[in-house]
Design an enzyme around this catalytic site. Structure first.
Site, PDB file in Angstrom:
ATOM      1  N   ASN A   9       0.874  -1.173   0.000  1.00 28.06           N
ATOM      2  CA  ASN A   9       0.000   0.000   0.000  1.00 28.06           C
ATOM      3  C   ASN A   9       0.910   1.222   0.000  1.00 28.06           C
ATOM      4  O   ASN A   9       1.500   1.562   1.018  1.00 28.06           O
ATOM      5  CB  ASN A   9      -0.877  -0.047   1.271  1.00 28.06           C
ATOM      6  CG  ASN A   9      -1.691   1.215   1.460  1.00 28.06           C
ATOM      7  OD1 ASN A   9      -1.784   2.055   0.573  1.00 28.06           O
ATOM      8  ND2 ASN A   9      -2.289   1.349   2.643  1.00 28.06           N
ATOM      9  N   TRP A  10       1.026   1.825  -1.157  1.00 29.78           N
ATOM     10  CA  TRP A  10       1.981   2.935  -1.282  1.00 29.78           C
ATOM     11  C   TRP A  10       1.447   4.240  -0.705  1.00 29.78           C
ATOM     12  O   TRP A  10       2.161   5.234  -0.638  1.00 29.78           O
ATOM     13  CB  TRP A  10       2.384   3.127  -2.763  1.00 29.78           C
ATOM     14  CG  TRP A  10       3.197   1.993  -3.315  1.00 29.78           C
ATOM     15  CD1 TRP A  10       3.636   0.875  -2.632  1.00 29.78           C
ATOM     16  CD2 TRP A  10       3.690   1.854  -4.652  1.00 29.78           C
ATOM     17  NE1 TRP A  10       4.357   0.062  -3.469  1.00 29.78           N
ATOM     18  CE2 TRP A  10       4.408   0.634  -4.711  1.00 29.78           C
ATOM     19  CE3 TRP A  10       3.595   2.636  -5.815  1.00 29.78           C
ATOM     20  CZ2 TRP A  10       5.028   0.182  -5.885  1.00 29.78           C
ATOM     21  CZ3 TRP A  10       4.204   2.190  -6.981  1.00 29.78           C
ATOM     22  CH2 TRP A  10       4.914   0.977  -7.013  1.00 29.78           C
ATOM     23  N   LYS A  11       0.193   4.265  -0.336  1.00 32.72           N
ATOM     24  CA  LYS A  11      -0.425   5.468   0.247  1.00 32.72           C
ATOM     25  C   LYS A  11      -0.180   6.687  -0.663  1.00 32.72           C
ATOM     26  O   LYS A  11      -0.141   6.532  -1.879  1.00 32.72           O
ATOM     27  CB  LYS A  11       0.060   5.676   1.684  1.00 32.72           C
ATOM     28  CG  LYS A  11      -0.149   4.406   2.530  1.00 32.72           C
ATOM     29  CD  LYS A  11       0.066   4.593   3.995  1.00 32.72           C
ATOM     30  CE  LYS A  11      -0.160   3.266   4.719  1.00 32.72           C
ATOM     31  NZ  LYS A  11      -0.018   3.385   6.169  1.00 32.72           N
ATOM     32  N   HIS A  95      -9.446   1.241   4.928  1.00 31.74           N
ATOM     33  CA  HIS A  95      -8.159   1.364   5.619  1.00 31.74           C
ATOM     34  C   HIS A  95      -8.361   2.278   6.835  1.00 31.74           C
ATOM     35  O   HIS A  95      -9.160   3.214   6.776  1.00 31.74           O
ATOM     36  CB  HIS A  95      -7.103   1.940   4.673  1.00 31.74           C
ATOM     37  CG  HIS A  95      -5.728   1.914   5.267  1.00 31.74           C
ATOM     38  ND1 HIS A  95      -5.309   2.869   6.162  1.00 31.74           N
ATOM     39  CD2 HIS A  95      -4.711   1.035   5.127  1.00 31.74           C
ATOM     40  CE1 HIS A  95      -4.063   2.570   6.534  1.00 31.74           C
ATOM     41  NE2 HIS A  95      -3.678   1.472   5.927  1.00 31.74           N
ATOM     42  N   GLU A  97      -6.751   4.649   7.935  1.00 34.78           N
ATOM     43  CA  GLU A  97      -6.574   6.078   7.649  1.00 34.78           C
ATOM     44  C   GLU A  97      -7.831   6.654   6.998  1.00 34.78           C
ATOM     45  O   GLU A  97      -8.185   7.809   7.223  1.00 34.78           O
ATOM     46  CB  GLU A  97      -5.326   6.278   6.756  1.00 34.78           C
ATOM     47  CG  GLU A  97      -4.051   6.070   7.573  1.00 34.78           C
ATOM     48  CD  GLU A  97      -2.872   5.520   6.806  1.00 34.78           C
ATOM     49  OE1 GLU A  97      -2.836   5.606   5.573  1.00 34.78           O
ATOM     50  OE2 GLU A  97      -1.962   4.967   7.471  1.00 34.78           O
ATOM     51  N   GLU A 167      -5.394  -4.841  10.570  1.00 31.49           N
ATOM     52  CA  GLU A 167      -4.324  -3.868  10.783  1.00 31.49           C
ATOM     53  C   GLU A 167      -4.583  -3.113  12.076  1.00 31.49           C
ATOM     54  O   GLU A 167      -5.357  -2.148  12.087  1.00 31.49           O
ATOM     55  CB  GLU A 167      -4.276  -2.870   9.621  1.00 31.49           C
ATOM     56  CG  GLU A 167      -4.014  -3.505   8.275  1.00 31.49           C
ATOM     57  CD  GLU A 167      -3.404  -2.524   7.300  1.00 31.49           C
ATOM     58  OE1 GLU A 167      -2.332  -2.826   6.768  1.00 31.49           O
ATOM     59  OE2 GLU A 167      -3.973  -1.439   7.094  1.00 31.49           O
ATOM     60  N   GLY A 173       2.683   2.167  10.719  1.00 33.28           N
ATOM     61  CA  GLY A 173       3.649   3.252  10.536  1.00 33.28           C
ATOM     62  C   GLY A 173       4.368   3.649  11.816  1.00 33.28           C
ATOM     63  O   GLY A 173       5.046   4.666  11.868  1.00 33.28           O
ATOM     64  N   SER A 213       3.517  -2.274  10.259  1.00 32.42           N
ATOM     65  CA  SER A 213       4.976  -2.356  10.429  1.00 32.42           C
ATOM     66  C   SER A 213       5.561  -3.721  10.090  1.00 32.42           C
ATOM     67  O   SER A 213       6.470  -4.204  10.784  1.00 32.42           O
ATOM     68  CB  SER A 213       5.378  -1.925  11.849  1.00 32.42           C
ATOM     69  OG  SER A 213       4.990  -0.587  12.073  1.00 32.42           O
ATOM     70  N   GLY A 234       2.839  -1.090   4.268  1.00 31.73           N
ATOM     71  CA  GLY A 234       2.947   0.323   3.910  1.00 31.73           C
ATOM     72  C   GLY A 234       4.393   0.702   3.678  1.00 31.73           C
ATOM     73  O   GLY A 234       4.944   0.520   2.594  1.00 31.73           O
ATOM     74  N   GLY A 235       5.048   1.194   4.721  1.00 35.07           N
ATOM     75  CA  GLY A 235       6.414   1.712   4.617  1.00 35.07           C
ATOM     76  C   GLY A 235       7.382   0.801   3.878  1.00 35.07           C
ATOM     77  O   GLY A 235       8.114   1.255   2.991  1.00 35.07           O
TER      78      GLY A 235
HETATM   79  P1  PGA Z   1       2.963   0.151   7.622  1.00 37.99           P
HETATM   80  O1  PGA Z   1       1.489   0.403   6.993  1.00 37.99           O
HETATM   81  O2  PGA Z   1       3.476  -1.134   7.032  1.00 37.99           O
HETATM   82  O3  PGA Z   1       3.757   1.350   7.216  1.00 37.99           O
HETATM   83  O4  PGA Z   1       2.772   0.050   9.112  1.00 37.99           O
HETATM   84  C1  PGA Z   1       0.581  -0.643   6.831  1.00 37.99           C
HETATM   85  C2  PGA Z   1      -0.700  -0.124   6.229  1.00 37.99           C
HETATM   86  O5  PGA Z   1      -1.169   0.947   6.637  1.00 37.99           O
HETATM   87  O6  PGA Z   1      -1.287  -0.760   5.340  1.00 37.99           O
END
Ligand code: PGA
Length: 255
Positions: A9-11, A95, A97, A167, A173, A213, A234-235
């Site tokens: 997930n590149w956000k 998600h 967010e 999640e 993050g 993470s 994500g990251g």
């Molecule tokens: P993260 O994000 O790996 O940076 O914790 C995961 C996500 O939000 O899908």
């Protein structure tokens, strides 16, 4: 046999040029891997270019969100058909967010999930508790509300085409990962909810990904758990050097 999936997930990261370059690097380093399924979710602006860059690979492309309506006066939104015709097979929905920053309720996520399924996209429906909720001992209640609400009125067939991502919000993050035990416990709980709502057979077929993470160092212990069918990352999905080793960790477990 449940499908194993490693999703990135590149956000809100990567310009079109950067995104196409990263997609090519991931494809080069991942080679011919088809199990696990590799899914990349770039921002909308890069979908077409990324899909083009990956057209000769097994890697699939997903959106990070969509609107439930087919078209109309919804400034700033995109529809399921727009995602499909930009090369997407999947879409991330609900998600944390989106839930926290854009006020998406489980009812909204449900409408989007149904619209995605009707259009032929595979929804990756996210659920997860905040730190406050975990500390208050309400994790299961929150998960039950999010799973029940987001998947309301899905048919058995719909459920078989849907992926779930657990999640925990406090692990996204932050560098804090749920321990494999903590993640497995919630995955088992989610599978139990699906068994109650549908049947054990259906519950056993649904891929449940862990997110929060995930890194090359913690992936082996997480993926060794019976109910963790992959990851939403994500990251660590923003460089091929971190993302592909996680894919390979899952691939090795398969042999
Ligand atoms: P993260 O994000 O790996 O940076 O914790 C995961 C996500 O939000 O899908």
């Amino acid at each position: 046999m449940r499908k194993k999936i490693i999703a990135g997930n590149w956000k809100m990261n990567k310009t079109v040029v950067e995104a196409a370059g990263l997609a090519r690097s991931i494809a080069d380093q991942a080679g011919e891997i088809s199990d696990p399924l590799i899914l990349i979710c770039p921002p909308f602006t890069a979908l077409t270019e990324v899909a083009m860059a990956l057209k000769d690979s097994e890697i699939q492309v997903g959106g990070q969100n969509m609107h439930a309506e087919k078209s109309g006066a919804f400034t700033g939104e995109v529809s399921a058909e727009m995602l499909l015709t930009s090369g997407c097979s999947h879409v991330i929905l609900g998600h944390s967010e989106r839930r926290a920053l854009f006020s998406e309720t489980s009812a909204v996520v449900n409408a989007k999930t149904i619209a995605a399924l009707v259009a032929g996209l595979i929804p990756v429906v996210c659920v997860g508790e905040t730190l406050e909720q975990r500390e208050a001992g309400t994790t299961n209640q929150i998960i039950e509300e999010q799973v029940g609400g987001s998947l309301d009125s899905l048919s058995e067939d719909d459920m078989l085409r849907t992926v779930i991502a657990y999640e925990p919000v406090w692990a996204i993050g932050t560098g804090k990962t749920a321990t494999p035990d903590m993640a497995e416990e919630v995955h088992v709980y989610i599978r139990g909810l699906l068994a109650e709502k549908f049947s054990q057979e259906i519950a056993d077929e649904v891929s449940i990904l862990y997110g929060g993470s995930v890194k090359p160092a913690n992936a082996p212990d997480l993926f060794a758990r019976e109910n963790i069918d992959g990851a939403l990352i994500g990251g660590a999905s923003l460089t091929a050097e971190l993302f592909v080793p996680i894919v390979k960790t899952m691939e090795k477990l398969e042999v």
